[in-house]
Design a protein around this motif. Sequence first.
Motif: not given
Length: 440
Positions: A203-206, A208-224, A227-231
Amino acid sequence: MDGGQPVSSFGELLKVRRERAGLTQQSLADYATLSVRAVRDMETGRVRRPRHETVRLLADALRIEGRIRSEFEAAARQQEFAQEPVAPPAARNAIVARETETEALFDALTVHGDRLVSVVGLGGVGKTRLALEVAWRVHDTARWSVRWMPCGDRELVGAGSAFADVVRAPASSGRFDGLAELIHDRPTLLVLDGADGGVHPAMLDELFHRCSGLRVLVTSRSPQGLDGEQVIPLAPLEMPEPGLEADVRALGAIGSVRLLVSHMRKLRPGFTLGPDEAPVIAALCRHLDGLPRALEFAAGWTSVQSPAQLMARLSASPFALSAPPVTSCERGDVRESLSGALLMLTPRQRALLVRMSDEEGCWSVEEAVSASGWSPRECLEAVHELFSRGLIRVAAGAGQGGVRFDVLNLFRLVCREERDRWRAGPAARFPALATAALAG
């Protein structure tokens, strides 16, 4: 055009006019009564839509008039989007003592250009509030759109949200045609709040590929684990060191104390942190590990109990702390957050946590290797996971001998309770952990 010199943006035009006037960014900021950061952000394009008042102040400071001033103001207007950027949800309370974390997260998204950032920590540590603060900052300052997805709210997730599939089953090709058209190349922050069930890479790959200005911020109790995830681990707030209560001014500057006192003042207007109550306030913050939700629960009870009475109750039963009947915070209790964090650990990670909870004071990775009998690599990986999830913290005042850690006080109590149950009888709740801990 600016006197025959082509410019591609308002930021570039501002820099040209500033340099032509012989001004530094600092001197221009001083003349325009703005911050130097504001000038720098406009010149670098981090601020895409300066306010009209800001543009007027800059034009006055640069002493430009007539046609040149009109072109200068028009260049700023040309950067406006046809539609207003989408705003995040409104915050219900103020954020306290998270200035450093807010700056780091904002810079990760806007300066360093990280496209996938995860804020990881215990339940009740303040991940959602921090994400909301940063979302409003990128919306107000950088004029990004913000799309907020409460992943833990099943009703909202199932209500047909355009982003629901990011945290559910993989989509077929073309599933995001409408969504990609909505975002396109416009700067947008997608917040997946409470994504403890995981995020689908496809989902994220698609997106990111189609929306050049997109940034994603995830909140969770453990890392996802993507690839490319900044924890960015979010630890509980700083606690006062023993003895600091003698200096009331210094005590009041500590993050956990600031938060507890700010909540208490809402219920006890006029409350002032003085020498008489400083020791018990410091003790409460240490006892509750600086965990924001626990501190908010504690403050809620000070309308009917003094801090000393509350501390006495928690000393006898630390997990009796729950949300007061009348409160703006989430319901639940402290144990609920801790138990959930333990259940997400592997048996090996839980075993190391239980073993190190018996250590008096702080400890190093080398000491954990000796206590566990594991290889340095195995132990280092487990310590890294425990730290990332917020179950242990870096000990204050660690010297040149290396990094040392503490198990959070509340987890020490939970681990000791669980260990006592295992030794008394069958370990029904955490059988794998009991076997590993007692065999190690």
